[in-house]
Design a protein around this motif. Sequence first.
Motif, mmCIF file in Angstrom:
data_model
loop_
_atom_site.group_PDB
_atom_site.id
_atom_site.type_symbol
_atom_site.label_atom_id
_atom_site.label_comp_id
_atom_site.label_asym_id
_atom_site.label_seq_id
_atom_site.Cartn_x
_atom_site.Cartn_y
_atom_site.Cartn_z
ATOM 1 N N HIS A 10 0.827 -1.200 0.000
ATOM 2 C CA HIS A 10 0.000 0.000 0.000
ATOM 3 C C HIS A 10 0.864 1.254 0.000
ATOM 4 O O HIS A 10 0.651 2.183 -0.778
ATOM 5 C CB HIS A 10 -0.909 -0.030 1.234
ATOM 6 N N ILE A 11 1.852 1.289 0.882
ATOM 7 C CA ILE A 11 2.757 2.446 0.953
ATOM 8 C C ILE A 11 3.582 2.547 -0.320
ATOM 9 O O ILE A 11 3.782 3.648 -0.861
ATOM 10 C CB ILE A 11 3.676 2.324 2.179
ATOM 11 N N ALA A 12 4.083 1.414 -0.810
ATOM 12 C CA ALA A 12 4.919 1.430 -2.018
ATOM 13 C C ALA A 12 4.154 1.987 -3.208
ATOM 14 O O ALA A 12 4.704 2.771 -4.001
ATOM 15 C CB ALA A 12 5.422 0.019 -2.318
ATOM 16 N N ASN A 13 2.889 1.603 -3.356
ATOM 17 C CA ASN A 13 2.089 2.103 -4.472
ATOM 18 C C ASN A 13 1.878 3.611 -4.380
ATOM 19 O O ASN A 13 1.992 4.331 -5.375
ATOM 20 C CB ASN A 13 0.733 1.390 -4.517
ATOM 21 N N VAL A 14 1.565 4.104 -3.173
ATOM 22 C CA VAL A 14 1.353 5.539 -3.010
ATOM 23 C C VAL A 14 2.617 6.310 -3.356
ATOM 24 O O VAL A 14 2.589 7.291 -4.114
ATOM 25 C CB VAL A 14 0.900 5.857 -1.570
ATOM 26 N N LEU A 15 3.761 5.869 -2.812
ATOM 27 C CA LEU A 15 5.020 6.575 -3.060
ATOM 28 C C LEU A 15 5.416 6.509 -4.529
ATOM 29 O O LEU A 15 5.885 7.504 -5.108
ATOM 30 C CB LEU A 15 6.123 5.984 -2.188
ATOM 31 N N ARG A 16 5.252 5.333 -5.138
ATOM 32 C CA ARG A 16 5.652 5.176 -6.536
ATOM 33 C C ARG A 16 4.811 6.059 -7.443
ATOM 34 O O ARG A 16 5.346 6.774 -8.296
ATOM 35 C CB ARG A 16 5.510 3.717 -6.935
ATOM 36 N N TRP A 17 3.491 6.054 -7.260
ATOM 37 C CA TRP A 17 2.637 6.843 -8.137
ATOM 38 C C TRP A 17 2.741 8.329 -7.853
ATOM 39 O O TRP A 17 2.640 9.151 -8.766
ATOM 40 C CB TRP A 17 1.190 6.360 -8.028
ATOM 41 N N GLU A 18 2.955 8.686 -6.611
ATOM 42 C CA GLU A 18 3.186 10.095 -6.310
ATOM 43 C C GLU A 18 4.427 10.587 -7.044
ATOM 44 O O GLU A 18 4.428 11.669 -7.648
ATOM 45 C CB GLU A 18 3.357 10.307 -4.807
ATOM 46 N N GLY A 19 5.504 9.766 -6.991
ATOM 47 C CA GLY A 19 6.740 10.160 -7.650
ATOM 48 C C GLY A 19 6.587 10.323 -9.148
ATOM 49 O O GLY A 19 7.156 11.255 -9.749
ATOM 50 N N ILE A 20 5.833 9.426 -9.770
ATOM 51 C CA ILE A 20 5.653 9.495 -11.222
ATOM 52 C C ILE A 20 4.815 10.696 -11.620
ATOM 53 O O ILE A 20 5.129 11.420 -12.568
ATOM 54 C CB ILE A 20 5.006 8.188 -11.739
ATOM 55 N N VAL A 21 3.721 10.928 -10.885
ATOM 56 C CA VAL A 21 2.809 12.010 -11.267
ATOM 57 C C VAL A 21 3.378 13.377 -10.915
ATOM 58 O O VAL A 21 3.223 14.343 -11.672
ATOM 59 C CB VAL A 21 1.437 11.804 -10.581
ATOM 60 N N ILE A 22 4.053 13.487 -9.771
ATOM 61 C CA ILE A 22 4.478 14.794 -9.293
ATOM 62 C C ILE A 22 5.649 15.349 -10.091
ATOM 63 O O ILE A 22 5.837 16.571 -10.130
ATOM 64 C CB ILE A 22 4.848 14.720 -7.790
#
Length: 594
Positions: free
Chosen positions: A121-133
């Motif tokens: 759950h944490i990995a998905n949030v961090l990964r997608w935040e990094g890609i989108v931001i």
Amino acid sequence: MRLPAILFLLIAGIVAGPIGGWLDPDALLGDLLFPFVSLAVSVILFEGSLTLKFSEIRGIEKVVRRFVTTGALVTWVIVTLATQWITGISWGLATLFGAVMVVTGPTVIVPMLRTVRPTMHIANVLRWEGIVIDPIGALLAVLVYEFLVSSGTAGGAVGATLIVFLKLISVGSLTGIGVGYLVGEALRRDWLPHYMFNVATLAAVMGAFALSNALSHESGLLAVTVMGIYLANRKGVPVEEILSFKESLSLLLITALFILLAARLDLSLLLGLGWGAVQIFLVVQFVARPVNVLVSTRGSSLSWRERGLLAWIAPRGIVAAAVIALFSLQLEQKGYAEAVLLVPLTFVIIIGTVVLQSLTAGPLARLLNVAEPGSGGFLIVGANPLARAIAKALTQNDVSVRLTDMLWDNVSRARMAGLQTYYGNPLSEHAEVYLNTAGLGRVLAMTADEHLNELACTRFKGDFGPKRVFALRVGAREKGRKAVSLAGLDAFGEGNNFVELSRRLARGAEIRQTNISEAFSFEQFSNNYGERAVPLFAIDPKGRVEVFATEAEVQPKPGWMVLALVDADPDEYKRPAKAEKSDSKAEKTEAKTQ
């Protein structure tokens, strides 16, 4: 060393540049430095956005959306205020620096996640935040830069600035969608030979970047980002065909950029920042990020432990360094003398966040109990009945397992049994991107295809190590014939093979677990069951799993548990001949299909 590589690239650049004096990027590249950095950043942003498929963030869309909107705004405001108050630079430059600091970036997040191994759950949030931001932060920086330039040339006319902003957004978006549509059609309809996919896409990315910049200054980054998102979410476009090449190219560009940009650092300016730079770093780490997480995760299902780790991990990476280097160069030329401070200040934040978070995020995740189990899980190649039975037994003992198979019937049955699966070829480029191996550290190849087993062991041997890949022989070898050497360790001991174990399972054998103690040793277990039992795994009191293999000596001790495939008792084994024949035919059909 379990640290992101960019840290050592930065050190190498600083040693080669300001300390050693061996590398001077401005003298080396001259007028080409700015165009090279611009093109490199555009390729990196395109590669990142090419992995952004909205269908894969179902369930965390709300949190991710807040992170890249209200959360980014919170970070922007806090960092801007802190930068202006602490350093005293102009509000315009402080705003530009705050805009760049909203980015985290997959180039540093992904390596850190491999080391920290937080829950999915944490990995998905961090990964997608990094890609989108990343593209959002770059776009914010572009808009602030355009605002500064427009204000200076138009006497601060807000109307003129808004026109520039609207032109940038419209030109960048339309160019990205237009070129993305043409590239998508070319790839979907096979207008190009297969070997031209990579080079044609790269040429299209650079062409879109140059065209958009020609129509509206500094809109190229937005164009390539929109282009990547469009291609990633358009059906029928073979994104996997070009993603591997783009990842390799991005890695090369990231390496060059970090060394070149670090080599341009002015150590006198860096040292001149003094405690002010440290204070800004502390604000970014201990104020801006926690408030961002607090705002972004309100009302979500995330626990306070998960929010705590999210509030700690937000390293800055290549986009922050490259974008600030681009705009500081141009702003210096336009008379903003204080712009020279932005680059060393950015590198203080990059080095500080990477070092601090790399060293502490892993222990913090374990302390908060939000870390994935160690890499003791199994990737099982094959989802046939034998593989499913073994996976179920391991899962019941809290061992992470993921099954992969190319037959949908096998995968669907595994999913109905509640097992984690990957549908596809584990050797494919698609698997390189989408096969999730979090929590897995060993491979067990057990299909009816000897070649697939061999190739799977060879493929994952480099990732997991030669002593952590196992293969189950498909059939018994002929007497007097030398055994064929396997790419992996010979699973479940000499004489056992896929056909025989599958046949025994079909005839009523089941996987049982037996506790080993002082009163009932493993030797007694072997004597009691004899040839009726095939030991598969041994689990020690700490939950570590050992595989019984020909090349591995496993000696279960008191307190251990043994998982074994045990034949049905002779009195219970009564099976109609017709049913047995039918099962045999089914097994042969499955083996032939695989």
